[in-house]
Write an enzyme that holds these catalytic residues in place. Structure first.
Site, PDB file in Angstrom:
ATOM      1  N   LYS A   1       0.847  -1.199   0.000  1.00  0.00           N
ATOM      2  CA  LYS A   1       0.000   0.000   0.000  1.00  0.00           C
ATOM      3  C   LYS A   1       0.881   1.247   0.000  1.00  0.00           C
ATOM      4  O   LYS A   1       1.904   1.283   0.703  1.00  0.00           O
ATOM      5  CB  LYS A   1      -0.867  -0.066   1.268  1.00  0.00           C
ATOM      6  CG  LYS A   1      -1.901   1.030   1.475  1.00  0.00           C
ATOM      7  CD  LYS A   1      -2.681   0.737   2.785  1.00  0.00           C
ATOM      8  CE  LYS A   1      -3.840   1.687   3.022  1.00  0.00           C
ATOM      9  NZ  LYS A   1      -4.606   1.332   4.258  1.00  0.00           N
TER      10      LYS A   1
ATOM     11  N   SER B   1      -9.366   1.213   3.610  1.00  0.00           N
ATOM     12  CA  SER B   1      -8.607   2.073   2.739  1.00  0.00           C
ATOM     13  C   SER B   1      -7.559   1.339   1.906  1.00  0.00           C
ATOM     14  O   SER B   1      -7.033   1.909   0.961  1.00  0.00           O
ATOM     15  CB  SER B   1      -7.900   3.132   3.582  1.00  0.00           C
ATOM     16  OG  SER B   1      -6.951   2.540   4.449  1.00  0.00           O
TER      17      SER B   1
ATOM     18  N   SER C   1      -9.494  -1.297   7.588  1.00  0.00           N
ATOM     19  CA  SER C   1      -8.963  -1.024   6.254  1.00  0.00           C
ATOM     20  C   SER C   1      -8.304  -2.218   5.572  1.00  0.00           C
ATOM     21  O   SER C   1      -7.995  -2.146   4.383  1.00  0.00           O
ATOM     22  CB  SER C   1      -7.981   0.145   6.303  1.00  0.00           C
ATOM     23  OG  SER C   1      -8.669   1.368   6.400  1.00  0.00           O
TER      24      SER C   1
END
Lengths: 400, 400
Positions: free
Chosen positions: A38, A115, A139
């Site tokens: 990420k 996320s 997330s």
């Protein structure tokens, strides 16, 4: 820069547009596997955008690589690039107007979940065997559930976040995704501290989390709960939140919002960054939290955490639907997304507030979209939980 | 010999009729306190009747004193005599036709509860500060609840039963009574192994045990559960027996009956003793248990025990009404007593099957009769449980 300058493929990809960041790999137990990270983890020499162009513009290109990224590379996994994140990791649907909202390959037309949306999308498409995400309030778990893959939020503090951007440090964890249960476990062997193995049980079904789930989601996951019972013995049922799940949402929102603003408020105030829909509003809510509410949230959290530790200290396993709802459609309004968010955080805040490890298992489908079953245990029992997830995957004939 | 040869005072007393057995005391932390012992504990030189004249007739007068009796005497408590027991400790009402059914001083006209009926009666009347009983399926907890005093069934195996008669050894425990919480705890310091202190929590209210209780009993005990919440934080609710409490009763009955007959069947067959109402029938049921049922009960017990240990290993405390019903009236028929017994054992079997320590606290009255609130914890946590009972007694303004 905005998503309209991108090709359709770039917009829908889980990976960040532009040239892929590169990193050398070692040789070890993860040889032959690929991984992504990420874009809030630093990779030396590549920008860390944190999902927002203004963040990228106002921060230097990092000179060092995040500890968790290095750990996977040193264990032999080959790095294949950085993946998209919701801006500043503060959102649950998985939208990013700047770099494009990644495709949910198991439910096209629906959000991938956030996320850590890019990591989940890339793993679901088979473009990476492992992808690092981060999980503050859901997330990793929510995109794992929405995208039909395995995901773990580890015990708070168990996996290093050095070299990763923070949102609310006392909630932030370094989690990861995999399409196969054995790969999820093997990544854990490279990332987690030693220990925590050993038998788990009994199985506790959390009544209010099952009741809070959409009936179609709960019904779809009942057989998986039954398979867990074959492994751990008949489930007991427990109610964790006598105050009700909305109290959990409120406590989480208050304490987490206070921290998020303490962490990022100075930068937001100084920079006035451009944000996509919802993100700025969430930070404004954090900024405008009435005094005292953060402290009330933290006090609730202390008591809740103590209760959960006492409940789980003997090896008990909690199980419930990871998300009460399937992924919302891409057309969902901000108001609809907020309703989903409130109902979802009432459940995801359980491990968030108590610091418990949680693994989401892609156990079923409801209305044609994936839904995950979560299993949770006491802090530090991550390895045992990953082993249990692998046994459950085998029992359910999922990808082990 | 039968009760009709006794005076009214002898029939109603908790003590055995005839001259009191004697025993020397030491000096120690229990100085100034008196104690009695159920007449299944040996005291050197005095007969052990086990509640039945034929037992007394066919067994020699013991030459040694039971370890638990010695432990209290050596700690300074002064021995004041042996107390009545249900014949062979196999009964819950607390009746004894040979030596007289002891008075329940807090609910005259109702049974004292058994099998440790004499110990409970003597303590409730203030004739002993401490009284040893034994608890296989509720034989301390039920008379404690019926007579409005404190009682503990300790962790299975924690207190010596050397020199005490057995009923079903894998269930038998050496428990005790006191009218004051601090005295219950101090006796524990003399009887229990070291360790097991430390904080307890969270509080778990066992849903089916509250639901199974008579509504008046449950309502009377709710304020005490609230007081526990003030000490331990908001209670979570849990369901321990997905199969339902009758399954617990069945498992207990089967496995315990098999053991009771294995322990006492040879003597019963060889002696053909005279028994009071119900006792012979209970042993006949044990003898006639269809093959295989004992093993099924034991298998259930294994799984149940494993589940409870996992649930309580982190310090959790279970709480529920000790008995679902107040003491039945002395006129209750054998059939009525059997119904009470079945409903009661569905709850008392929780600690019986799982080997947990359980303390009954005389927390309330329902319909003018005492009812106890039980608190239970993981095996070995007896000392912490006794300390918690003392704190709860203080909060409820009971005798501490």
């Amino acid at each position: 820069m905005a998503a309209e300058g991108l090709t359709e493929a770039e917009r829908l990809s889980g990976f960040m547009p532009g040239p892929r960041a590169a990193l050398a790999s070692g040789t070890g137990p993860l040889d032959g596997l690929t991984f992504a990270a990420k874009d809030l983890y630093d990779v030396a020499g590549a920008p860390t955008t944190y999902g927002n162009p203004d963040w990228a513009r106002t921060h230097p290109v990092p000179a060092a690589t995040a500890t968790a990224v290095l750990a996977l590379a040193e264990a032999g996994a080959r790095f294949v690039g950085k993946t998209k994140t919701v801006e500043l990791a503060f959102g649950m649907a998985g939208e990013n107007i700047w770099y494009g909202t990644p495709l949910n390959p198991r439910a096209p037309g629906r959000f991938p979940g956030g996320s850590s949306c890019g990591s989940a999308s890339a793993v679901a498409l088979g473009e990476a065997d492992i992808a690092l995400g981060s999980d503050t309030g859901g997330s990793v778990r929510i995109p794992a559930s929405y995208c039909g893959i395995f995901g773990i939020r580890p015990t708070w503090g168990a996996v290093s976040l050095v070299g990763a951007r923070a949102l609310a440090p006392s909630y932030d964890t370094a989690g990861w995704f995999a399409a196969r249960a054995s790969v999820l476990r093997r990544a854990g062997e490279a990332l987690l501290p030693e220990g925590g193995e050993g038998p788990l049980g009994p199985l506790l079904l959390v009544g209010e989390a099952w009741d809070n789930a959409d009936p179609a989601v709960a019904a779809a996951l009942r057989p998986a709960a039954g398979a867990l019972e074959s492994l751990l013995g008949p489930a007991l049922s427990v109610s964790l939140v006598p105050e009700g799940l909305p109290a959990l949402y409120e406590a989480y929102r208050r304490a987490q919002a206070e921290e998020a603003w303490a962490t990022l408020g100075d930068w937001i105030t100084a920079t006035s960054p451009a944000f996509g829909p919802g993100v700025g509003e969430r930070f404004a809510m954090s900024r405008d939290l009435p005094p005292g509410l953060g402290a009330a949230g933290r006090a609730f959290r202390q008591g809740f955490r103590r209760r959960l530790l006492g409940l789980l200290g003997g090896g008990a396993v909690l199980a419930y639907p990871t998300s009460p709802l399937i992924s919302p459609p891409l057309e969902a309004s901000q108001a609809e997304q907020l309703r989903v968010r409130e109902r979802t955080i009432g459940v995801t805040a359980i491990s968030g507030l108590a610091g418990l490890p949680e693994v989401s298992i892609p156990a079923a489908q409801a209305e044609g979209a994936p839904v995950g079953l979560s299993i949770l245990a006491a802090p530090g029992r991550d390895r045992a939980l990953l082993a249990l997830a692998e046994r459950l995957a085998a029992a359910l004939e999922l990808s082990t």
